[in-house]
Structure formats: C-alpha cells, structure tokens
Enzyme design. Structure first.
Site, short mmCIF file in Angstrom:
data_model
loop_
_atom_site.label_atom_id
_atom_site.label_comp_id
_atom_site.label_asym_id
_atom_site.label_seq_id
_atom_site.Cartn_x
_atom_site.Cartn_y
_atom_site.Cartn_z
N ARG A 1 -24.78 -17.28 -4.97
CA ARG A 1 -26.19 -17.36 -4.54
C ARG A 1 -26.62 -18.79 -4.27
NH1 ARG A 1 -29.35 -14.68 -9.08
NH2 ARG A 1 -27.71 -15.74 -10.21
N ASN B 1 -28.09 -10.89 -6.68
CA ASN B 1 -27.04 -10.09 -7.29
C ASN B 1 -27.55 -8.66 -7.46
OD1 ASN B 1 -25.35 -12.28 -7.59
ND2 ASN B 1 -25.87 -12.63 -9.72
#
Length: 89
Positions: free
Chosen positions: A17, A35
């Site tokens: 990320r 996620n």
C-alpha cells in the site's frame, strides 16, 4: 479512466500500500488502495490508460511484492476526487 484492481499473491505485509500510494502520487493518479480480509489488496485508480498501466508496472517492481493474479474492471470516473490515499478496512 478509472479502474478497480484486485491483486493477489504476496501483497500484504510487504509495503504494497505504501509503495502503491507513493507511485500513484508521483504519477498524478487519484484513487485509493486497501488490504482486504481475504489477503488480497483492492485499488481504485483514475488517470489516463497509459498512466494506469505505468502505475501497475511500477507496483509490480516493488521489493518483496509478488503479484500472482490481478483482476481489472473499468468503472465510472469520480470527477471530484483530487488525491490518492490508503484506506483502512
């Protein structure tokens, strides 16, 4: 254009990320990444098609990141969106 991506493989716990948000911001892409509970990572990204392809290529070169499978669909653009961010579940 705007696309929704789902990445599977070694994509959680490896800086995916963070790496994605830094790459997106440097390319001027708007959207988000997060996620998911199933171990995958979901992303919505908006930019020109070539820029989105470059973003995915950049993500895939990240250290420790291994994308084994990627689903992509085109979705409606969000004109009001101005940044790229990391979302939490």
């Amino acid at each position: 254009m705007r696309r929704r991506y789902r990445f599977r493989g070694m994509v959680q716990g490896v800086g995916f990320r963070y790496h994605t948000s830094m790459a997106a911001r440097s390319l001027g892409v708007t959207g988000w990444v997060r996620n998911d509970y199933d171990g995958s990572v979901e992303m919505e990204a908006q930019a020109d098609a070539g820029v989105l392809d470059m973003l995915v290529s950049t993500i895939n070169r990240g250290m420790y990141i291994e994308i084994d499978d990627m689903e992509v669909i085109e979705i409606p653009e969000k004109e009001e969106e101005r940044e790229f961010r990391v979302r939490m579940l």
